[in-house]
Enzyme design. Structure first.
Site, PDB file in Angstrom:
ATOM      1  N   SER A   1    -116.018  27.665 -36.721  1.00 21.87           N
ATOM      2  CA  SER A   1    -114.571  27.533 -36.493  1.00 21.87           C
ATOM      3  C   SER A   1    -113.934  26.370 -37.331  1.00 21.87           C
ATOM      4  O   SER A   1    -112.798  26.319 -37.367  1.00 21.87           O
ATOM      5  CB  SER A   1    -114.224  27.769 -35.007  1.00 21.87           C
ATOM      6  OG  SER A   1    -114.988  26.962 -34.433  1.00 21.87           O
TER       7      SER A   1
ATOM      8  N   HIS B   1    -114.706  34.554 -39.497  1.00 27.60           N
ATOM      9  CA  HIS B   1    -114.418  33.780 -38.261  1.00 27.60           C
ATOM     10  C   HIS B   1    -113.444  34.770 -37.505  1.00 27.60           C
ATOM     11  O   HIS B   1    -112.704  35.227 -37.571  1.00 27.60           O
ATOM     12  CB  HIS B   1    -113.520  32.507 -38.814  1.00 27.60           C
ATOM     13  CG  HIS B   1    -113.080  31.709 -37.507  1.00 27.60           C
ATOM     14  ND1 HIS B   1    -112.078  31.325 -37.427  1.00 27.60           N
ATOM     15  CD2 HIS B   1    -113.796  31.433 -36.456  1.00 27.60           C
ATOM     16  CE1 HIS B   1    -111.823  30.747 -36.309  1.00 27.60           C
ATOM     17  NE2 HIS B   1    -112.945  30.687 -35.743  1.00 27.60           N
TER      18      HIS B   1
ATOM     19  N   GLU C   1    -110.513  36.309 -39.799  1.00 31.82           N
ATOM     20  CA  GLU C   1    -110.302  35.250 -41.077  1.00 31.82           C
ATOM     21  C   GLU C   1    -111.648  35.408 -41.677  1.00 31.82           C
ATOM     22  O   GLU C   1    -112.662  34.783 -41.301  1.00 31.82           O
ATOM     23  CB  GLU C   1    -110.289  33.908 -40.406  1.00 31.82           C
ATOM     24  CG  GLU C   1    -108.863  33.226 -40.084  1.00 31.82           C
ATOM     25  CD  GLU C   1    -108.968  31.916 -39.690  1.00 31.82           C
ATOM     26  OE1 GLU C   1    -108.142  31.234 -40.257  1.00 31.82           O
ATOM     27  OE2 GLU C   1    -109.748  31.329 -38.967  1.00 31.82           O
TER      28      GLU C   1
ATOM     29  N   ASN D   1    -106.951  27.668 -36.736  1.00 33.39           N
ATOM     30  CA  ASN D   1    -107.405  26.273 -36.070  1.00 33.39           C
ATOM     31  C   ASN D   1    -106.605  25.163 -36.821  1.00 33.39           C
ATOM     32  O   ASN D   1    -106.393  24.149 -36.038  1.00 33.39           O
ATOM     33  CB  ASN D   1    -108.985  25.950 -36.079  1.00 33.39           C
ATOM     34  CG  ASN D   1    -109.536  26.838 -34.896  1.00 33.39           C
ATOM     35  OD1 ASN D   1    -108.817  27.222 -34.050  1.00 33.39           O
ATOM     36  ND2 ASN D   1    -110.764  27.251 -35.040  1.00 33.39           N
TER      37      ASN D   1
HETATM   38  N1  CAA Z   1    -113.247  42.746 -24.287  1.00 36.45           N
HETATM   39  C1  CAA Z   1    -112.388  43.913 -24.726  1.00 36.45           C
HETATM   40  N2  CAA Z   1    -111.109  44.210 -24.657  1.00 36.45           N
HETATM   41  C2  CAA Z   1    -110.548  43.228 -23.852  1.00 36.45           C
HETATM   42  C3  CAA Z   1    -111.116  42.117 -23.249  1.00 36.45           C
HETATM   43  C4  CAA Z   1    -112.697  42.102 -23.412  1.00 36.45           C
HETATM   44  N3  CAA Z   1    -113.218  41.009 -22.949  1.00 36.45           N
HETATM   45  N4  CAA Z   1    -110.122  41.360 -22.504  1.00 36.45           N
HETATM   46  C5  CAA Z   1    -109.123  41.951 -22.798  1.00 36.45           C
HETATM   47  N5  CAA Z   1    -109.123  43.050 -23.501  1.00 36.45           N
HETATM   48  C6  CAA Z   1    -108.085  44.067 -24.112  1.00 36.45           C
HETATM   49  C7  CAA Z   1    -107.666  44.905 -22.855  1.00 36.45           C
HETATM   50  O1  CAA Z   1    -108.435  46.195 -22.971  1.00 36.45           O
HETATM   51  C8  CAA Z   1    -106.343  45.095 -23.145  1.00 36.45           C
HETATM   52  O2  CAA Z   1    -106.124  46.020 -24.229  1.00 36.45           O
HETATM   53  P1  CAA Z   1    -104.813  47.077 -24.606  1.00 36.45           P
HETATM   54  O3  CAA Z   1    -103.525  46.192 -24.362  1.00 36.45           O
HETATM   55  O4  CAA Z   1    -104.998  47.865 -25.727  1.00 36.45           O
HETATM   56  O5  CAA Z   1    -104.858  47.833 -23.205  1.00 36.45           O
HETATM   57  C9  CAA Z   1    -105.691  43.958 -23.862  1.00 36.45           C
HETATM   58  O6  CAA Z   1    -107.098  43.194 -24.399  1.00 36.45           O
HETATM   59  C10 CAA Z   1    -104.920  42.997 -22.809  1.00 36.45           C
HETATM   60  O7  CAA Z   1    -105.882  42.750 -21.454  1.00 36.45           O
HETATM   61  P2  CAA Z   1    -105.628  42.789 -20.197  1.00 36.45           P
HETATM   62  O8  CAA Z   1    -104.368  43.307 -19.727  1.00 36.45           O
HETATM   63  O9  CAA Z   1    -106.790  43.155 -19.217  1.00 36.45           O
HETATM   64  O10 CAA Z   1    -105.858  41.373 -19.940  1.00 36.45           O
HETATM   65  P3  CAA Z   1    -104.713  40.111 -20.465  1.00 36.45           P
HETATM   66  O11 CAA Z   1    -103.039  40.737 -20.738  1.00 36.45           O
HETATM   67  O12 CAA Z   1    -105.023  39.135 -19.499  1.00 36.45           O
HETATM   68  O13 CAA Z   1    -105.456  39.751 -21.883  1.00 36.45           O
HETATM   69  C11 CAA Z   1    -106.422  38.525 -23.340  1.00 36.45           C
HETATM   70  C12 CAA Z   1    -106.410  38.969 -21.896  1.00 36.45           C
HETATM   71  C13 CAA Z   1    -106.843  39.449 -24.383  1.00 36.45           C
HETATM   72  C14 CAA Z   1    -107.571  37.345 -23.484  1.00 36.45           C
HETATM   73  C15 CAA Z   1    -105.268  37.962 -23.537  1.00 36.45           C
HETATM   74  O14 CAA Z   1    -104.864  36.849 -22.513  1.00 36.45           O
HETATM   75  C16 CAA Z   1    -105.073  37.029 -24.888  1.00 36.45           C
HETATM   76  O15 CAA Z   1    -104.887  37.757 -26.320  1.00 36.45           O
HETATM   77  N6  CAA Z   1    -105.199  35.739 -24.945  1.00 36.45           N
HETATM   78  C17 CAA Z   1    -105.252  35.011 -26.146  1.00 36.45           C
HETATM   79  C18 CAA Z   1    -106.648  34.977 -26.832  1.00 36.45           C
HETATM   80  C19 CAA Z   1    -106.733  33.995 -27.736  1.00 36.45           C
HETATM   81  O16 CAA Z   1    -105.844  33.625 -28.283  1.00 36.45           O
HETATM   82  N7  CAA Z   1    -108.123  34.033 -28.453  1.00 36.45           N
HETATM   83  C20 CAA Z   1    -108.320  33.239 -29.512  1.00 36.45           C
HETATM   84  C21 CAA Z   1    -108.804  31.803 -29.127  1.00 36.45           C
HETATM   85  S1  CAA Z   1    -108.949  30.967 -30.542  1.00 36.45           S
HETATM   86  C22 CAA Z   1    -110.548  31.176 -31.014  1.00 36.45           C
HETATM   87  O17 CAA Z   1    -111.211  32.017 -30.415  1.00 36.45           O
HETATM   88  C23 CAA Z   1    -111.094  30.845 -32.473  1.00 36.45           C
HETATM   89  C24 CAA Z   1    -111.447  29.490 -32.353  1.00 36.45           C
HETATM   90  O18 CAA Z   1    -112.143  29.095 -33.368  1.00 36.45           O
HETATM   91  C25 CAA Z   1    -111.183  28.569 -31.393  1.00 36.45           C
END
Ligand code: CAA
Length: 286
Positions: free
Chosen positions: A122, A143, A155, A193
């Site tokens: 990342s 990524h 990415e 990032n």
């Molecule tokens: N696996 C598969 N699908 C998932 C899942 C998982 N672990 N968690 C959630 N989902 C899907 C659900 O199926 C749902 O899909 P639909 O809308 O199509 O039905 C959707 O995601 C939303 O899920 P929920 O309503 O159950 O849960 P939520 O609304 O709390 O969402 C979340 C959970 C997807 C994590 C949401 O909170 C989110 O998008 N958060 C931000 C996550 C983010 O920004 N991640 C990037 C972090 S930075 C990174 O990873 C890179 C780095 O280098 C640091």
């Protein structure tokens, strides 16, 4: 090579990211081999993949048959020698440049000469990893974002040596997984990032200075900007140790104060408050 030539994908590291990548690749009909350093870690990672696929079945995203078929396409191993016939290898081991450089040297010796070697780092310099191989034009960053099955973005990180053909095949591969692809430069933090870290760090500085509460900061961003999570909740989700590591790596490379981790973040990491995974970060998850 064309994307249709990719049949077998190797993934190194069966943690949250490696497991997620293996899962989406298998669900997209690729044969996957995934390596870990110990049987315990491999078993834990495979259980997490199975649980994630089961969740997708419960949510009606995939059928039970698709889950069974995807699991059947993933093979775990402790030995990289089985990566010799992979057309694409994606490493997702710990964020340690020396470890990744050693891994790229090893993979270069094992993998077929036309294989593409990718890293899920990342923040670390991808050209430094590519330079360990005899195929710099076939090395790039892929990524992914956590949780991999849910996040739309991939990415693709192009180094100054990545070839056009490699980029084209990687883009088609990402699209075959159902991801939207952007091409990012091999600079600290790439695109996401580069933007996310100053955002996290500024939110933490606001808490540190006592000028706003964590709840108000997160509510403001969720409701004012329509983000699914506020920055402090998201930092807990990413892992405060990971966020601190990324910020430090970016600061070391650029000497730009915007990326300097605040003292509060460093103290929280030192105290073992790593966010959701340790059940304590800016919020409690007990
Ligand atoms: N696996 C598969 N699908 C998932 C899942 C998982 N672990 N968690 C959630 N989902 C899907 C659900 O199926 C749902 O899909 P639909 O809308 O199509 O039905 C959707 O995601 C939303 O899920 P929920 O309503 O159950 O849960 P939520 O609304 O709390 O969402 C979340 C959970 C997807 C994590 C949401 O909170 C989110 O998008 N958060 C931000 C996550 C983010 O920004 N991640 C990037 C972090 S930075 C990174 O990873 C890179 C780095 O280098 C640091």
């Amino acid at each position: 090579m064309e994307v249709s030539d990719i049949k077998k994908v190797g993934v190194v590291g069966c943690g949250i990211m490696g497991g997620g990548i293996a899962e989406v690749a298998a669900a997209a009909n690729y044969d996957v081999i995934i390596a870990e350093a110990s049987q315990d870690l491999l078993d834990k990672g495979m259980r997490a993949i199975e649980a994630s696929l089961a969740l997708s079945v419960r949510r009606g995203k995939i059928t039970d048959d698709v889950k069974t078929a995807a699991l059947g396409r993933i093979r775990g191993t402790l030995d990289l020698k089985y990566f010799g016939d992979c057309e694409l290898v994606i490493e997702a081991v710990t964020e340690n440049l020396e470890l990744k450089k050693k891994l790229f040297r090893e993979l270069d010796g094992i993998c077929r000469p036309d294989a593409i070697l990718a890293t899920n780092t990342s923040c670390l310099s991808i050209i430094d990893m590519a330079a360990q191989t005899s195929r710099t034009e076939q090395v790039l960053g892929l990524h992914f974002f956590n949780p991999v099955p849910a996040m739309k973005l991939l990415e693709i990180v192009k180094t100054i040596a990545t070839g056009d053909e490699t980029l084209r095949v990687a883009r088609a591969f990402g699209e075959s997984l159902g991801k939207a692809v952007v091409v990012a430069p091999d600079i600290p933090g790439f695109i996401v990032n580069r933007l996310l870290m100053p955002f996290f760090l500024e939110a933490i500085r606001l808490v540190e200075s006592g000028q706003a509460t964590r709840e108000d900061i997160d509510r403001a961003v969720m409701l004012g900007l329509n983000h699914p999570m506020g920055p402090l909740k998201l930092a807990d989700f990413v892992g405060l140790d990971t966020a601190c590591f990324i910020a430090e790596a970016m600061y070391d490379e650029m000497k730009d104060d915007r990326f300097a981790p605040p003292v509060l973040l460093k103290k929280m990491v030192a105290a073992g408050r790593h966010g959701r995974k340790s059940k304590k970060g800016f919020y409690d998850y007990g």
